[in-house]
Design a protein around this motif. Structure first.
Motif, PDB file in Angstrom:
ATOM      1  N   PHE A 127       0.873  -1.170   0.000  1.00  0.00           N
ATOM      2  CA  PHE A 127       0.000   0.000   0.000  1.00  0.00           C
ATOM      3  C   PHE A 127       0.905   1.212   0.000  1.00  0.00           C
ATOM      4  O   PHE A 127       1.849   1.287   0.781  1.00  0.00           O
TER       5      PHE A 127
ATOM      6  N   LEU B 293      -7.023   3.196  -4.869  1.00  0.00           N
ATOM      7  CA  LEU B 293      -8.085   3.042  -3.885  1.00  0.00           C
ATOM      8  C   LEU B 293      -8.941   4.305  -3.877  1.00  0.00           C
ATOM      9  O   LEU B 293      -8.556   5.335  -3.335  1.00  0.00           O
TER      10      LEU B 293
ATOM     11  N   PRO C 189     -11.554  -0.014  -5.159  1.00  0.00           N
ATOM     12  CA  PRO C 189     -10.306  -0.010  -5.930  1.00  0.00           C
ATOM     13  C   PRO C 189     -10.570   0.006  -7.430  1.00  0.00           C
ATOM     14  O   PRO C 189     -11.483  -0.657  -7.910  1.00  0.00           O
TER      15      PRO C 189
ATOM     16  N   LEU D  53      -2.916   0.097  -4.080  1.00  0.00           N
ATOM     17  CA  LEU D  53      -2.529  -1.260  -3.723  1.00  0.00           C
ATOM     18  C   LEU D  53      -1.741  -1.793  -4.910  1.00  0.00           C
ATOM     19  O   LEU D  53      -2.217  -1.730  -6.045  1.00  0.00           O
TER      20      LEU D  53
ATOM     21  N   PHE E  90     -11.267  -7.130  -1.869  1.00  0.00           N
ATOM     22  CA  PHE E  90     -11.715  -5.849  -2.420  1.00  0.00           C
ATOM     23  C   PHE E  90     -12.688  -6.075  -3.554  1.00  0.00           C
ATOM     24  O   PHE E  90     -12.531  -7.011  -4.321  1.00  0.00           O
TER      25      PHE E  90
END
Length: 90
Positions: A24, A50, A55, A73, A87
């Motif tokens: 991240f 994000l 995302p 990410l 996600f």
């Protein structure tokens, strides 16, 4: 690290070869995109910005000009399924 992400990543090269971690990272428009693209593309990573509604998969790392979606990410290609479990990617 505010602009020195590529140097931090270079110092962790062995970790990336051994563990292929998820990362991240904040990306500011116009600051580190090209260096990060070069570093992660050569290691077969995928990029997800994000955003407020989830995302967003991108083919290249590109900072948000509004600075509302600064976080990314970075996921190794072979672990994409794991990232997608956690996600809702669009």
């Amino acid at each position: 690290t505010e602009g020195n992400e590529d140097e931090v990543l270079a110092g962790a090269s062995e970790l990336f070869q051994r563990s292929r971690p998820f990362v991240f990272c904040e990306v500011l428009k116009g600051l580190t995109e090209e260096k990060l693209n070069a570093w992660f593309e050569s290691r077969r990573y995928r990029f997800f910005r994000l955003e407020a509604d989830g995302p967003r998969a991108l083919s290249r790392i590109e900072g948000d000009a509004t600075y509302r979606a600064r976080n990314f990410l970075f996921a190794p290609e072979e672990r994409i399924d794991t990232a997608l479990l956690h996600f809702r990617v669009r």
